[in-house]
Design a protein around this motif. Structure first.
Motif, PDB file in Angstrom:
ATOM      1  N   LEU A  77       0.833  -1.202   0.000  1.00  0.00           N
ATOM      2  CA  LEU A  77       0.000   0.000   0.000  1.00  0.00           C
ATOM      3  C   LEU A  77       0.868   1.253   0.000  1.00  0.00           C
ATOM      4  CD1 LEU A  77      -2.821  -1.115   2.450  1.00  0.00           C
ATOM      5  CD2 LEU A  77      -3.048  -0.649   0.013  1.00  0.00           C
ATOM      6  N   ASP A  78       1.926   1.210   0.760  1.00  0.00           N
ATOM      7  CA  ASP A  78       2.854   2.336   0.790  1.00  0.00           C
ATOM      8  C   ASP A  78       3.459   2.575  -0.590  1.00  0.00           C
ATOM      9  OD1 ASP A  78       3.456   4.156   2.779  1.00  0.00           O
ATOM     10  OD2 ASP A  78       4.348   2.661   4.072  1.00  0.00           O
ATOM     11  N   ARG A 105      -7.506  -2.595  -4.066  1.00  0.00           N
ATOM     12  CA  ARG A 105      -8.356  -2.224  -5.194  1.00  0.00           C
ATOM     13  C   ARG A 105      -8.672  -0.730  -5.221  1.00  0.00           C
ATOM     14  NH1 ARG A 105     -11.381  -5.563  -8.377  1.00  0.00           N
ATOM     15  NH2 ARG A 105     -11.314  -7.234  -6.833  1.00  0.00           N
ATOM     16  N   ASP A 106      -9.153  -0.212  -4.101  1.00  0.00           N
ATOM     17  CA  ASP A 106      -9.546   1.192  -4.089  1.00  0.00           C
ATOM     18  C   ASP A 106      -8.364   2.113  -4.356  1.00  0.00           C
ATOM     19  OD1 ASP A 106     -12.176   0.596  -3.714  1.00  0.00           O
ATOM     20  OD2 ASP A 106     -12.122   0.791  -1.533  1.00  0.00           O
ATOM     21  N   GLU A 129      -7.750   7.212 -11.390  1.00  0.00           N
ATOM     22  CA  GLU A 129      -8.665   8.356 -11.496  1.00  0.00           C
ATOM     23  C   GLU A 129      -7.900   9.673 -11.366  1.00  0.00           C
ATOM     24  OE1 GLU A 129     -11.815   7.530  -8.667  1.00  0.00           O
ATOM     25  OE2 GLU A 129     -12.347   5.786  -9.904  1.00  0.00           O
ATOM     26  N   ASP A 130      -6.959   9.668 -10.466  1.00  0.00           N
ATOM     27  CA  ASP A 130      -6.151  10.872 -10.285  1.00  0.00           C
ATOM     28  C   ASP A 130      -5.420  11.242 -11.574  1.00  0.00           C
ATOM     29  OD1 ASP A 130      -4.743  12.953  -8.808  1.00  0.00           O
ATOM     30  OD2 ASP A 130      -2.996  11.639  -8.935  1.00  0.00           O
ATOM     31  N   TRP A 131      -4.776  10.276 -12.165  1.00  0.00           N
ATOM     32  CA  TRP A 131      -4.066  10.542 -13.415  1.00  0.00           C
ATOM     33  C   TRP A 131      -5.031  11.034 -14.485  1.00  0.00           C
ATOM     34  CZ3 TRP A 131      -0.785   5.392 -13.787  1.00  0.00           C
ATOM     35  CH2 TRP A 131       0.087   5.340 -12.682  1.00  0.00           C
ATOM     36  N   LEU A 184     -10.234  -4.525 -12.683  1.00  0.00           N
ATOM     37  CA  LEU A 184      -9.953  -3.709 -11.504  1.00  0.00           C
ATOM     38  C   LEU A 184     -11.203  -2.996 -11.012  1.00  0.00           C
ATOM     39  CD1 LEU A 184      -7.973  -2.423  -9.501  1.00  0.00           C
ATOM     40  CD2 LEU A 184      -7.515  -0.660 -11.210  1.00  0.00           C
ATOM     41  N   GLU A 185     -11.949  -2.428 -11.930  1.00  0.00           N
ATOM     42  CA  GLU A 185     -13.118  -1.629 -11.538  1.00  0.00           C
ATOM     43  C   GLU A 185     -14.373  -2.480 -11.401  1.00  0.00           C
ATOM     44  OE1 GLU A 185     -13.180   2.141 -12.318  1.00  0.00           O
ATOM     45  OE2 GLU A 185     -11.117   2.300 -12.996  1.00  0.00           O
TER      46      GLU A 185
END
Lengths: 212, 212
Positions: free
Chosen positions: A72-73, A138-139, A146-148, B191-192
């Motif tokens: 996650l990091d 996943r999230d 989404e950010d990109w 993924l989604e």
DNA sequence: TCGTAACTAGACGGTCGGTCTAAATGAAGG
DNA sequence: CCTTCATTTAGACCGACCGTCTAGTTACGA
């Protein structure tokens, strides 16, 4: 840019004067990034990461509560690193908006060439592996994409204002298409050990942009 | 369509009268396909495959010399299975060429929905994993993609003859773009857990086709 | 009926992820 | 300075599991 093996570590709490010395935690994250972009999460053992930088296992579990937390990091870190790179290109107002995207493509392509197509995109790698990964990933992965996508969409809106693409084009959707296809191209480039897929997809994308 | 668990197996050489009985080897391949399309190669233990169909480990190594050989068999098998599906759609002369591709897209999308986006494309999965896979996989995977590409290119040439796309379009390259992007879309859909990426990419592709 | 080929059972050695204890060292306070 | 405590490393250890392999069981053909 490989993470160099540190000198044999002394035991106990390290002296505070270590400004020039890379911190252990940092070292582990860098090495992790290298390995995971090559081999993914499941196929990589902690021990391989440790071996690369000469850090014993005890340290790892001092800094990270588990392999999952480590992953996650890494996602977080890679997301930030990549977003910065993206901003550098897409925010470069000395270029026309679409040329900014072209310059990102060139940069990313160069990055793959430099590592002889062994390393891909961490987010893409983990996305593909999702079936075997902790659900907590996943999230994070979705958010990163989404950010990109948001950053690219902003650039495409500028392109729209500049008249480089049709005024009624759905920039959000176009940005989505770019990342969908780009990840596919990276995958394929890794497989073929060639920049061709990246060029082929990018070429098509720019043509399609014009068509709205 | 899950592979059902067979009844407890008797030891030793099985009686020849087993026409209705699915052969062990076949059983293993089917189960392997299911698991590997979900989790990939490295993250999957053969024990998981064996457990699904109630076959002991000894049988596995009777039929396959190694996990690697098993994987190569699966690639071959999946490639053939998929090529057949492709031909069914792209060779359906009752439809206009581009509608044939649309019908493939609809079919593949439906397949992902049916398995709730847990299963992806075996070839794409393994391609992404290539960094951790036996080098023998690389050529097989490349060949498989090329095979699909050839089949699609033929369909696109027909579309060209039918005037559905520009006469000077590079159909080989367009076919390459399709598979590059499609794999990316499958990855993202997994993924989604959504068909949206598939639709978004396919939509863009068909628009871009028109633009040549 | 016997020998061999086909197939299965499960032991085995090795590795991995994660935990745990002991040890080493620096920092802070008196 | 000296004691005490927090920080960090060393690496043994455990349970789980992976891929391999050998011994054994069964059917079939001669």
């Amino acid at each position: 840019m490989d993470v160099e093996q540190q000198a044999p570590r002394r035991r106990g709490r390290p002296p505070r004067q270590r400004e020039n010395l890379i911190e252990t935690r940092e070292l582990l994250l860098r090495a992790g990034l290298e390995v995971l972009t090559e081999k993914g999460f499941s196929a990589t053992g902690i021990e391989e990461v440790l071996g690369r930088v000469g850090v014993p296992k005890g340290s790892f579990y001092h800094y990270f509560s588990s392999k999952e937390a480590f992953g996650l990091d890494l996602i977080e870190r890679y997301g930030v690193f990549f977003a910065r790179k993206l901003d550098r290109h897409l925010g470069n107002s000395s270029l026309a908006p679409l040329d900014r995207l072209r310059s990102f493509v060139a940069d990313a392509t160069d990055g793959m060439v430099r590592y002889e197509f062994r390393r891909g995109c961490l987010i893409g790698n983990l996305g593909q592996e999702m079936g075997a990964l902790p659900e907590s990933f996943r999230d994070r992965l979705k958010e990163t994409f989404e950010d990109w996508q948001v950053r690219l969409a902003a650039c495409l809106r500028e392109a729209q204002k500049a008249g480089e693409i049709a005024p009624d084009a759905d920039t959000e959707q176009l940005a989505a298409v770019f990342w969908i296809g780009w990840e596919g191209a990276v995958l394929r480039a890794k497989l073929e050990r060639s920049a061709k897929p990246l060029e082929v997809f990018a070429g098509f994308f720019f043509v399609g942009l014009a068509a709205g």
